[in-house]
Design a protein around this motif. Structure first.
Motif, mmCIF file in Angstrom:
data_model
loop_
_atom_site.group_PDB
_atom_site.id
_atom_site.type_symbol
_atom_site.label_atom_id
_atom_site.label_comp_id
_atom_site.label_asym_id
_atom_site.label_seq_id
_atom_site.Cartn_x
_atom_site.Cartn_y
_atom_site.Cartn_z
ATOM 1 N N LYS A 1 16.855 19.605 3.665
ATOM 2 C CA LYS A 1 16.844 19.370 5.120
ATOM 3 C C LYS A 1 18.242 19.113 5.676
ATOM 4 O O LYS A 1 18.412 18.914 6.876
ATOM 5 C CB LYS A 1 15.985 18.139 5.454
ATOM 6 C CG LYS A 1 14.546 18.248 5.032
ATOM 7 C CD LYS A 1 13.715 18.873 6.137
ATOM 8 C CE LYS A 1 12.268 18.978 5.739
ATOM 9 N NZ LYS A 1 11.626 20.217 6.139
ATOM 10 N N TRP B 1 10.478 13.560 7.760
ATOM 11 C CA TRP B 1 11.677 14.286 7.289
ATOM 12 C C TRP B 1 12.252 15.125 8.432
ATOM 13 O O TRP B 1 13.468 15.165 8.647
ATOM 14 C CB TRP B 1 11.316 15.223 6.117
ATOM 15 C CG TRP B 1 11.163 14.540 4.797
ATOM 16 C CD1 TRP B 1 9.999 14.339 4.109
ATOM 17 C CD2 TRP B 1 12.215 13.996 3.972
ATOM 18 N NE1 TRP B 1 10.253 13.687 2.921
ATOM 19 C CE2 TRP B 1 11.595 13.467 2.809
ATOM 20 C CE3 TRP B 1 13.604 13.898 4.097
ATOM 21 C CZ2 TRP B 1 12.334 12.861 1.780
ATOM 22 C CZ3 TRP B 1 14.329 13.296 3.082
ATOM 23 C CH2 TRP B 1 13.691 12.780 1.938
ATOM 24 N N ARG C 1 14.713 16.925 -1.434
ATOM 25 C CA ARG C 1 14.147 17.125 -0.098
ATOM 26 C C ARG C 1 15.216 16.870 0.977
ATOM 27 O O ARG C 1 15.334 17.616 1.946
ATOM 28 C CB ARG C 1 12.978 16.158 0.064
ATOM 29 C CG ARG C 1 12.078 16.440 1.234
ATOM 30 C CD ARG C 1 11.102 17.548 0.901
ATOM 31 N NE ARG C 1 10.355 17.979 2.067
ATOM 32 C CZ ARG C 1 9.179 17.470 2.433
ATOM 33 N NH1 ARG C 1 8.606 16.547 1.703
ATOM 34 N NH2 ARG C 1 8.556 17.920 3.511
ATOM 35 N N ALA C 2 15.984 15.804 0.782
ATOM 36 C CA ALA C 2 17.051 15.490 1.741
ATOM 37 C C ALA C 2 18.109 16.607 1.739
ATOM 38 O O ALA C 2 18.628 16.987 2.794
ATOM 39 C CB ALA C 2 17.692 14.158 1.396
#
Ligand code: GUN
Ligand code: ZN
Length: 441
Positions: free
Chosen positions: A317, A284, A313-314
């Motif tokens: 980030k 990631w 999560r994407a």
């Protein structure tokens, strides 16, 4: 053609997202809904966009105004990952990734060595994209240059913005699909020189995935990207547990799956990784640090039993995510259906996906993921005129549902849950009507 003749005008109800957002919470402010709007087109570009009242004076005399009542006009959909040679094997029963490739995908791809066959299927494929409202796509061909020539030729005829490339594969596949590091490199180079940036077309260096390329081939793929830095790179990453285990065995010297690509210079902006389901923390971080992007393939991930993509999560980030059908692992070419399945994948993880964010990901967000947001993705003036006229009452059931629809967010949501290619009334590419729904097709 005189200037006057090249102008056309579209009147109707328009929806788009006016600008790039960093987080979904910013979307509400960027939503642009024109109940009675006007779009002026000149030479395939958006010349003016605003309310009918404000714009009607700007319509030149003798200019034909196309009026759409009871429809919703949105930017053309952007599919960030799919395989055109696999359209004919969608819905192959019973396997997960590696067996599915061996039993269905590889045998289907064999036929694309034949240029005539490839061109016939490329025609079919582009027609299918347009009937689903998809106006831009990042597409896998096969290992054969003939398959790439065929797809670029048909896309050019249709004036589509399309990105594709020859698959690189020099091991762990049937002999009839293998190239070599040198032939993969030289054939890709030839195709880049011929097609990259020709009209609306762009080239993607396309190593299939780490298991089917030797280190020598990946190194040469990296060399191509160094020599042609404004090309794309597309591949698969972390889709299936058995695939990940295999990559670890094949590349024990690399820290993780993504590190294989990173090591050979195959990360960065315009590098698009399909799936990304089982990523480790370091992967990631590498995606974020290199500004690489992800193609989220909901129907494929469910169909091949691969797993649930962690969109939260994407988002955390701030990695760009585009939507993708991944046909033929995917089960539909409809971006509406794909968004509906994305919503359900989020539900299974107690994550949220609003209708606004879903449409954003399929339009301007997808454009951003492909570094094309300066030319496509919404109705901003100067952009290329790719858009779709949606019919939210395409079926009796949807018409009934529409009676209960309270607002635009609800209407958009009903489209992604109940809609499909029947919802696509007209598709415009480069300012021209490229697809018209006919009831009996
Ligand atoms: N990984 C490597 N090749 C493929 C493919 O054709 N489809 C999917 N879904 N994953 C892949
Ligand atoms: Zn794929």
């Amino acid at each position: 053609m005189t200037e006057l003749q090249s102008i056309s005008a579209i009147r109707g109800r328009f929806f788009d997202i006016a600008g790039i957002v960093d987080t979904p919470s910013e979307l509400e402010e960027k939503v642009r809904l024109l109940e009675d709007g006007l779009l002026l087109l000149r030479n395939g570009h958006m010349e003016w966009f605003g309310s009918w009242e404000e714009g009607k004076e700007k319509i030149p005399e003798n200019c034909f105004v196309r009026e759409y009542s009871e429809k919703l006009i949105v930017p053309g959909f952007i599919d960030t990952h799919l395989h055109y040679p696999q359209a004919e094997i969608m819905g192959a029963h019973g396997e997960q990734l590696l067996e599915w490739l061996e039993n269905y995908a590889f045998p289907a791809e064999k036929q694309y060595k034949d240029r005539k066959y490839a061109e016939k299927m490329a025609d079919f494929f582009i027609d299918q994209l347009l009937r689903n409202g998809t106006t831009t796509a990042l597409v896998f061909c096969t290992v054969h240059s003939e398959s790439v020539e065929a797809l670029f030729t048909v896309a050019e005829k249709n004036k589509m913005r399309l990105i594709t490339g020859k698959v690189l594969m020099d091991r762990n596949a049937p002999d009839y699909l293998l190239d070599s590091p040198e032939s993969g490199y030289s054939k890709s180079k030839k195709l880049i020189e011929k097609w990259h940036k020709r009209g609306r077309l762009l080239y993607a260096v396309t190593p299939r995935f780490a298991p089917t390329s030797t280190p020598e081939q990946l190194a040469l793929a990296g060399k191509l990207r160094q020599e042609f830095p404004d090309t794309y790179m597309q591949t698969h990453l972390s889709e299936n547990r058995a695939e990940i285990k295999w990559v670890k065995e094949l590349f024990p010297e690399r820290e993780n799956y993504l590190d294989v690509y990173h090591h050979y210079g195959l990360t960065g902006s315009r590098c698009v990784f399909a799936h990304c389901i089982h990523l480790e923390d370091r992967e990631w971080e590498c995606l974020r640090d290199t500004a690489s992007t992800i193609a989220f393939c909901p129907t494929s991930n469910l169909f091949l039993g691969s797993g649930l993509f962690d969109l939260n999560r994407a988002r955390e980030k701030k990695i760009q995510v585009g939507m993708a059908t991944d046909v033929g692992g995917g089960t539909s070419l409809s971006m509406l259906k794909t968004l509906g399945e994305a919503y359900k994948i989020m539900q299974l993880q107690k994550q949220k996906l609003s209708a606004y964010e879903a449409f954003y990901m399929a339009t301007l967000g997808g454009a951003k993921a492909l570094s094309l947001d300066h030319v496509i993705g919404n109705f901003s003036i100067g952009k290329e005129a790719d858009f779709v006229v949606l019919d939210s009452a395409a079926t009796a059931l949807q018409a009934k549902r529409l009676e209960k629809s309270k607002n635009i967010a609800d209407l958009l949501f009903s489209l992604i849950i109940l809609g499909d290619d029947r919802s696509v009334f007209h598709t415009y590419v480069d300012g021209n009507l490229a697809y018209e729904r006919k009831r009996d097709e």
